[in-house]
Write an enzyme that holds these catalytic residues in place. Structure first.
Site, PDB file in Angstrom:
ATOM      1  N   GLN A  90       0.640 -13.711   1.613  1.00 54.20           N
ATOM      2  CA  GLN A  90      -0.500 -13.153   0.902  1.00 54.20           C
ATOM      3  C   GLN A  90      -0.074 -12.240  -0.244  1.00 54.20           C
ATOM      4  OE1 GLN A  90      -3.984 -11.862   3.198  1.00 54.20           O
ATOM      5  NE2 GLN A  90      -2.947 -12.556   5.037  1.00 54.20           N
ATOM      6  N   ILE A  91       0.945 -11.406  -0.013  1.00 54.16           N
ATOM      7  CA  ILE A  91       1.414 -10.538  -1.096  1.00 54.16           C
ATOM      8  C   ILE A  91       1.986 -11.382  -2.221  1.00 54.16           C
ATOM      9  CG2 ILE A  91       3.046  -8.738  -1.753  1.00 54.16           C
ATOM     10  CD1 ILE A  91       2.785  -7.578   1.031  1.00 54.16           C
TER      11      ILE A  91
ATOM     12  N   ASP B 221      10.921 -18.892   1.646  1.00 53.86           N
ATOM     13  CA  ASP B 221      10.068 -18.641   2.805  1.00 53.86           C
ATOM     14  C   ASP B 221      10.469 -19.572   3.942  1.00 53.86           C
ATOM     15  OD1 ASP B 221       7.885 -17.554   4.393  1.00 53.86           O
ATOM     16  OD2 ASP B 221       6.963 -16.996   2.486  1.00 53.86           O
TER      17      ASP B 221
ATOM     18  N   HIS C 111       7.173   5.255   3.275  1.00 55.95           N
ATOM     19  CA  HIS C 111       5.744   5.029   3.031  1.00 55.95           C
ATOM     20  C   HIS C 111       4.872   5.573   4.154  1.00 55.95           C
ATOM     21  CE1 HIS C 111       6.210   1.782   5.939  1.00 55.95           C
ATOM     22  NE2 HIS C 111       4.911   1.731   6.008  1.00 55.95           N
TER      23      HIS C 111
ATOM     24  N   ARG D 275      -1.778   4.996  -4.075  1.00 50.70           N
ATOM     25  CA  ARG D 275      -3.005   5.325  -3.363  1.00 50.70           C
ATOM     26  C   ARG D 275      -3.380   6.790  -3.552  1.00 50.70           C
ATOM     27  NH1 ARG D 275      -1.367   1.882   2.062  1.00 50.70           N
ATOM     28  NH2 ARG D 275      -2.449  -0.052   1.484  1.00 50.70           N
TER      29      ARG D 275
END
Length: 378
Positions: A51-52, A78, A225, A200
């Site tokens: 998805q990223i 992948d 993070h 963020r």
């Protein structure tokens, strides 16, 4: 997406003809433009069919990462699984249909020897995630296997000056393990990304101050993070945040609510859209690599997990720890080590230091265990 890589026959190797070249035949100007540009940058992306990756690949192809005049070759790795390989084919078709002039070549593969070949940048998205019911040691052991494989691949196939950005959590220790198995890699060239948390926090501060996000800078994420943002050195329109957010409610929000909102942001997004925070994660990766490649503007620093030398803020040497850095371009950086820290920032730094020293110790124990078992079977 993009957990431990399975080896097998590459299923997709697609070459995308730069769409700008075709346009040049009509305009007469594109071929001369292409001839003046430097060679395209090779970027390896591990776990890029997830998805990223779906959000990240078009951002890179559009020039957001390396500029609008620099071509790119994307080399995506992948898993050797049917569903993943079908997704690779679908993404390849979409990239073709999107007509990116800067996209000189794109390669999807399940072979790390192909994906990392001559890579100048390597973005490692995948990792074994923390899950309920699984202990920290079990998760670390699985990640040690993954990043041993990544390290060996970088050591064998990538350029010697390759810049490696580890995204998969726990990124700091994963970077440590990867570096051990890629000894040719200068430790200054391996990074753990904390930009998403910085973004963020910056976004929420901009919203609170009713300004553009581009007018907020120098928010810090210490350690990894997982830790709280430090706003003590944040500037809004070139002024200290304390002189802009002066209302009692603003001060209370900074001290009591900001950190909680940032920490809960991922869950809030996932609950709302029933999916991952792929877009914002991809954007953070682009911001991170862009700053490394081009440098940060004057008076601005960013948060980045880098290899410690033992001279920065009392942080032990030989661990990967997020600190404020001034990016100098071409992957070079300088730690901003002169900041005066207040009590709250000092507490945040000490908490992060305690946690990451323990995590690094566990990571090194996994390395010792793997080394005792010998080289992985090809």
């Amino acid at each position: 997406q993009g957990n431990q890589q399975s080896r097998g026959t590459p299923q997709t190797r697609a070459r995308v003809i730069p769409m700008g070249a075709a346009a040049g035949s009509e305009s007469g100007g594109c071929f001369s433009w292409l001839s003046r540009t430097p060679p395209p940058i090779r970027v390896a992306i591990c776990g890029g069919a997830g998805q990223i990756g779906y959000s990240l690949l078009p951002m890179i192809a559009a020039g957001d990462m390396f500029g609008r005049r620099r071509g790119v070759i994307l080399q995506i790795l992948d898993l050797d699984l049917v569903a993943v390989k079908e997704n690779m084919k679908a993404i390849e078709m979409e990239l073709r249909d999107s007509n990116f002039p800067l996209l000189h070549d794109i390669i999807f593969s399940t072979e790390d020897s192909i994906a990392f070949q001559d890579a100048e940048y390597a973005i490692l998205l995948g990792a074994f995630p923390r899950q309920e019911g699984r202990g920290v040691e079990e998760v670390m052991e699985k990640n040690a296997l993954i990043f041993r494989t990544m390290g060996h691949a970088i050591q064998t196939h990538a350029r010697r000056d390759c810049k490696v950005i580890v995204v998969g959590s726990p990124a700091n220790t994963n970077a440590l393990i990867c570096a051990h198995y890629a000894p040719m890699l200068d430790t200054k060239n391996i990074f753990a990304m904390t930009r998403l948390q910085q973004n963020r926090a910056t976004g929420r501060i901009a919203e609170q101050a009713n300004v553009s996000v581009g007018e907020v800078k120098n928010t810090i994420v210490w350690g990894s993070h997982a830790h709280q943002p430090d706003w003590e050195h944040t500037e809004i329109r070139g002024r200290p945040i304390q002189s802009v957010l002066t209302d009692h409610s603003d001060k209370q929000w900074l001290k009591e609510s900001l950190a909680k909102e940032v920490q809960e942001r991922s869950g809030s997004i996932q609950n709302a859209r029933k999916g991952s925070t792929a877009m914002s994660a991809a954007r953070a990766i682009v911001n991170c690599v862009h700053d490394l490649h081009f440098g940060t503007p004057s008076g601005e620093f960013v948060s980045l997990g880098v290899w410690m030398t033992g001279k920065e803020y009392g942080i032990p040497r030989d661990i990967v720890f997020s600190v404020p850095v001034k990016c100098l371009g071409e992957g070079r950086y300088r730690v901003v080590d002169h900041l005066r820290l207040g009590d709250d920032a000092t507490r945040k730094l000490q908490e992060a230091r305690t946690e990451l020293v323990a995590e690094a110790k566990l990571g090194r124990s996994m390395i010792e265990r793997l080394d005792a078992q010998g080289a992985p079977q090809k």
